[in-house]
Design a protein around this motif. Structure first.
Motif, PDB file in Angstrom:
ATOM      1  N   LEU A  56       2.944  36.991  11.343  1.00  0.00           N
ATOM      2  CA  LEU A  56       2.610  37.800  12.459  1.00  0.00           C
ATOM      3  C   LEU A  56       3.822  38.432  13.178  1.00  0.00           C
ATOM      4  CD1 LEU A  56      -0.287  35.709  13.710  1.00  0.00           C
ATOM      5  CD2 LEU A  56      -0.504  37.753  11.884  1.00  0.00           C
ATOM      6  N   HIS A  57       3.684  39.771  13.492  1.00  0.00           N
ATOM      7  CA  HIS A  57       4.674  40.374  14.115  1.00  0.00           C
ATOM      8  C   HIS A  57       4.258  41.009  15.581  1.00  0.00           C
ATOM      9  CE1 HIS A  57       6.737  40.679  10.587  1.00  0.00           C
ATOM     10  NE2 HIS A  57       5.625  40.542  10.142  1.00  0.00           N
ATOM     11  N   ARG A 109       0.874  -1.142  -0.183  1.00  0.00           N
ATOM     12  CA  ARG A 109      -0.157   0.057  -0.107  1.00  0.00           C
ATOM     13  C   ARG A 109       0.888   1.459  -0.109  1.00  0.00           C
ATOM     14  NH1 ARG A 109      -2.248   3.318   3.894  1.00  0.00           N
ATOM     15  NH2 ARG A 109      -1.134   2.386   5.716  1.00  0.00           N
ATOM     16  N   LYS A 110       0.734   2.154  -0.906  1.00  0.00           N
ATOM     17  CA  LYS A 110       1.384   3.232  -1.031  1.00  0.00           C
ATOM     18  C   LYS A 110       1.224   4.200   0.374  1.00  0.00           C
ATOM     19  CE  LYS A 110       2.719   7.594  -3.420  1.00  0.00           C
ATOM     20  NZ  LYS A 110       1.902   8.920  -3.478  1.00  0.00           N
ATOM     21  N   ILE A 111       2.210   4.638   1.315  1.00  0.00           N
ATOM     22  CA  ILE A 111       2.034   5.093   2.300  1.00  0.00           C
ATOM     23  C   ILE A 111       2.770   6.613   2.116  1.00  0.00           C
ATOM     24  CG2 ILE A 111       3.198   5.613   4.561  1.00  0.00           C
ATOM     25  CD1 ILE A 111       2.692   2.622   4.866  1.00  0.00           C
ATOM     26  N   GLU A 112       1.509   7.590   2.027  1.00  0.00           N
ATOM     27  CA  GLU A 112       2.217   9.232   1.990  1.00  0.00           C
ATOM     28  C   GLU A 112       3.127   9.554   3.013  1.00  0.00           C
ATOM     29  OE1 GLU A 112       0.989  10.892  -0.193  1.00  0.00           O
ATOM     30  OE2 GLU A 112      -0.389   9.773  -1.207  1.00  0.00           O
ATOM     31  N   ARG A 113       4.066  10.164   2.849  1.00  0.00           N
ATOM     32  CA  ARG A 113       4.983  10.668   3.870  1.00  0.00           C
ATOM     33  C   ARG A 113       5.846  12.062   3.411  1.00  0.00           C
ATOM     34  NH1 ARG A 113       6.349   6.805   0.521  1.00  0.00           N
ATOM     35  NH2 ARG A 113       8.794   6.314   0.322  1.00  0.00           N
ATOM     36  N   GLY A 114       6.207  12.812   4.387  1.00  0.00           N
ATOM     37  CA  GLY A 114       6.999  13.860   3.970  1.00  0.00           C
ATOM     38  C   GLY A 114       6.821  15.311   4.927  1.00  0.00           C
ATOM     39  N   VAL A 115       6.521  16.381   4.245  1.00  0.00           N
ATOM     40  CA  VAL A 115       6.669  17.603   5.203  1.00  0.00           C
ATOM     41  C   VAL A 115       5.125  17.903   5.622  1.00  0.00           C
ATOM     42  CG1 VAL A 115       6.902  20.004   4.981  1.00  0.00           C
ATOM     43  CG2 VAL A 115       8.819  18.704   3.789  1.00  0.00           C
ATOM     44  N   ALA A 116       5.152  17.804   6.915  1.00  0.00           N
ATOM     45  CA  ALA A 116       3.771  18.273   7.652  1.00  0.00           C
ATOM     46  C   ALA A 116       3.526  19.529   7.829  1.00  0.00           C
ATOM     47  CB  ALA A 116       3.580  17.332   8.711  1.00  0.00           C
ATOM     48  N   PHE A 117       4.542  20.406   7.920  1.00  0.00           N
ATOM     49  CA  PHE A 117       4.621  21.729   7.953  1.00  0.00           C
ATOM     50  C   PHE A 117       6.012  22.343   7.379  1.00  0.00           C
ATOM     51  CE2 PHE A 117       4.337  26.010   9.761  1.00  0.00           C
ATOM     52  CZ  PHE A 117       2.877  26.283   9.818  1.00  0.00           C
ATOM     53  N   PRO A 118       5.854  23.316   6.690  1.00  0.00           N
ATOM     54  CA  PRO A 118       7.279  23.839   5.831  1.00  0.00           C
ATOM     55  C   PRO A 118       7.961  24.369   7.259  1.00  0.00           C
ATOM     56  CG  PRO A 118       5.291  24.502   4.775  1.00  0.00           C
ATOM     57  CD  PRO A 118       4.754  23.861   6.101  1.00  0.00           C
ATOM     58  N   THR A 119       9.345  24.481   6.896  1.00  0.00           N
ATOM     59  CA  THR A 119      10.046  24.869   7.895  1.00  0.00           C
ATOM     60  C   THR A 119      10.013  26.480   7.740  1.00  0.00           C
ATOM     61  OG1 THR A 119      11.878  23.199   7.397  1.00  0.00           O
ATOM     62  CG2 THR A 119      12.802  25.115   8.453  1.00  0.00           C
ATOM     63  N   CYS A 120      10.126  27.208   9.066  1.00  0.00           N
ATOM     64  CA  CYS A 120       9.822  28.564   9.015  1.00  0.00           C
ATOM     65  C   CYS A 120      10.810  28.808  10.040  1.00  0.00           C
ATOM     66  CB  CYS A 120       8.466  28.879   9.978  1.00  0.00           C
ATOM     67  SG  CYS A 120       6.987  28.224   8.796  1.00  0.00           S
ATOM     68  N   ILE A 121      11.412  30.143   9.801  1.00  0.00           N
ATOM     69  CA  ILE A 121      12.497  30.829  10.661  1.00  0.00           C
ATOM     70  C   ILE A 121      11.706  32.282  10.741  1.00  0.00           C
ATOM     71  CG2 ILE A 121      14.870  31.442  11.281  1.00  0.00           C
ATOM     72  CD1 ILE A 121      15.839  29.241   9.431  1.00  0.00           C
ATOM     73  N   SER A 122      11.246  32.437  11.956  1.00  0.00           N
ATOM     74  CA  SER A 122      10.746  33.718  12.282  1.00  0.00           C
ATOM     75  C   SER A 122      11.756  34.692  13.137  1.00  0.00           C
ATOM     76  CB  SER A 122       9.492  33.640  12.987  1.00  0.00           C
ATOM     77  OG  SER A 122       8.597  32.973  12.014  1.00  0.00           O
ATOM     78  N   VAL A 123      12.315  35.509  12.726  1.00  0.00           N
ATOM     79  CA  VAL A 123      13.477  36.085  13.453  1.00  0.00           C
ATOM     80  C   VAL A 123      12.882  37.560  14.340  1.00  0.00           C
ATOM     81  CG1 VAL A 123      15.629  37.540  12.980  1.00  0.00           C
ATOM     82  CG2 VAL A 123      14.822  35.708  11.415  1.00  0.00           C
ATOM     83  N   ASN A 124      13.538  37.534  15.593  1.00  0.00           N
ATOM     84  CA  ASN A 124      13.206  38.548  16.310  1.00  0.00           C
ATOM     85  C   ASN A 124      11.774  38.995  16.775  1.00  0.00           C
ATOM     86  OD1 ASN A 124      16.099  38.847  16.729  1.00  0.00           O
ATOM     87  ND2 ASN A 124      16.082  40.253  15.322  1.00  0.00           N
ATOM     88  N   ASN A 125      11.269  39.961  16.600  1.00  0.00           N
ATOM     89  CA  ASN A 125       9.935  40.353  16.948  1.00  0.00           C
ATOM     90  C   ASN A 125       8.992  39.711  15.791  1.00  0.00           C
ATOM     91  OD1 ASN A 125      10.885  42.327  14.904  1.00  0.00           O
ATOM     92  ND2 ASN A 125       8.859  43.138  15.254  1.00  0.00           N
ATOM     93  N   THR A 126       9.258  38.935  14.825  1.00  0.00           N
ATOM     94  CA  THR A 126       8.338  38.281  13.862  1.00  0.00           C
ATOM     95  C   THR A 126       7.938  37.030  14.696  1.00  0.00           C
ATOM     96  OG1 THR A 126       9.373  39.195  11.966  1.00  0.00           O
ATOM     97  CG2 THR A 126       8.151  37.030  11.861  1.00  0.00           C
ATOM     98  N   ILE A 127       6.769  36.725  14.860  1.00  0.00           N
ATOM     99  CA  ILE A 127       6.169  35.832  15.735  1.00  0.00           C
ATOM    100  C   ILE A 127       6.341  34.254  15.108  1.00  0.00           C
ATOM    101  CG2 ILE A 127       4.137  34.866  17.012  1.00  0.00           C
ATOM    102  CD1 ILE A 127       3.262  38.074  17.330  1.00  0.00           C
TER     103      ILE A 127
END
Length: 396
Positions: free
Chosen positions: A304-305, A70-88
């Motif tokens: 968001l900030h 059975r084909k099993i889906e797999r991979g990124v569930a949430f993309p990598t984020c890098i929020s800097v300083n006052n960026t939330i």
């Protein structure tokens, strides 16, 4: 059990195979986070690091369950984020973005991985500097970490979601910080990153959620953001939004050819999990995504900030509510912290001294451990509750 019967029965942690998939996804998420932290250096481009995080998850998950019927889906569930300083949150820029990191930046790193729809998410805050983190930056990090440790001990069968909301509020106040409003911790199920049972970060009249009780065999993404500012996130520029999720319950006949093309590609490549517009052709995506969002076919995750100069820290972890206790499966060790405040509140100290494992009642037959059955983790050592939270060890 036939495949049809298995499909009908909602898969949860009572199945050792499900537990194994959660833990495999968590191991990859933890390693991806480790890689991203190691790539965060002054003058490094944010988009390049985000790409490396996502590529690592795709590569590692791609090596699993290759030879199954059975084909099993797999991979990124949430993309990598890098929020800097006052960026939330949710900063995962397009390829053309030139944002680079600087010495002293406070980075919120957020990502997720899934195997067969069983999702492990993690977020961690890292300050780009050598040596201990001090002053208000240390306070906000100590606050978010202590809040996460308290939440871990209160997210357990029989407890209520509002118990967690009140407790993390109290922790933030002890460090003279604010819990950021509007952040929700969600129950997760197979292919569902934002289930209906939620924990509110801040209770206020505008945001109401149903009272809920935690139950055995549930999985939660506990998501806590703390700020030295007001804790009221602001959307400054909709154009910064790059992360979206297909709203599966919505339909609309798009007018623009570009929108239809983009939406068709999204439906094929990212039918359920959040994705980044970076994965689409940039010029076409910019045009097509607008109409999709306007007609609610896509749910945006806005950047968001807080106010400039405010420190913002974020921790997110995945916890399995196993029969033998709460098992935190995603985390990353903190830097050394020297906060200006210490925890004196007896109630917070009492929460921190709670165990995360359930004492087994005697008399039951001991099950033989099957190979690959990682459900029983009762031999795992407890994390030490912290007094000053100066870099409390996160459970690995």
């Amino acid at each position: 059990m036939s495949d049809d019967e298995r499909e009908e029965k909602e898969l949860d942690l009572s199945s050792p195979e499900v537990v194994t998939k959660y833990k495999s996804a968590a191991e990859i998420a933890n390693k991806a986070l480790q890689l991203v932290v190691s790539e965060c250096k002054p003058k490094a481009k944010v988009v390049d690091i985000c790409e490396k995080g996502d590529a690592f998850i795709r590569e590692q998950t791609g090596n699993m369950y290759k030879n199954v019927k059975r084909k099993i889906e797999r991979g990124v569930a949430f993309p990598t984020c890098i929020s800097v300083n006052n960026t939330i949150c949710h900063f995962s820029p397009l390829a053309s973005d030139e944002t680079v990191l600087e010495e002293g930046d406070m980075l919120k790193i957020d990502l997720g991985c899934h195997i067969d729809g069983f999702i492990a998410v993690v977020a961690h805050t890292h300050v780009l500097k050598e040596g201990a983190v001090t002053g208000r930056a240390a306070d906000v990090l100590a606050a978010v970490n202590t809040a996460a440790e308290v939440a871990l001990r209160l997210v357990r069968p029989g407890r209520k979601n509002k118990d967690v909301t009140e407790a993390i509020q109290k922790v933030a106040t002890a460090y003279d910080c604010k819990i950021v409003e509007g952040v929700l911790s969600h129950q997760m199920k197979q292919f569902v990153i934002d289930g209906n049972k939620v924990v509110l970060s801040v209770s206020n009249p505008e945001t109401r959620v149903d009272d809920a009780e935690f139950e055995e065999n549930e999985v939660y993404a506990i998501d806590i953001v703390v700020s030295t500012g007001e804790g009221k996130p602001k959307l400054l520029d909709e154009k910064q939004t790059t992360i979206y999720k297909r709203a599966v319950d919505k339909n609309y006949h798009l007018k623009m050819k570009t929108s239809r093309f983009i939406f068709s590609e999204i439906s094929q490549r990212f039918p359920i999990m959040p994705f980044t517009a970076r994965a689409l052709e940039e010029k076409r995506a910019r045009l097509g995504l607008v109409e999709c969002v306007n007609h609610e076919l896509l749910q945006p995750y806005p950047v968001l900030h807080e106010k400039p100069g405010d420190y913002v820290a974020h921790i997110k972890f995945t916890v399995l509510l196993m029969p033998n206790g709460s098992d935190r499966i995603t985390s990353h060790p903190l830097q050394e912290l020297q906060p200006t405040k210490t925890i004196d509140d007896p109630e917070i100290k009492a929460w921190l001294s709670l165990g995360t494992k359930t004492k087994k009642k005697g008399g039951g037959k001991k099950k033989k451990g099957k190979k690959g059955d990682t459900a029983d983790e009762s031999a795992e050592p407890e994390p030490e509750p912290m007094e000053t939270t100066n870099g409390a060890t996160a459970q690995e």
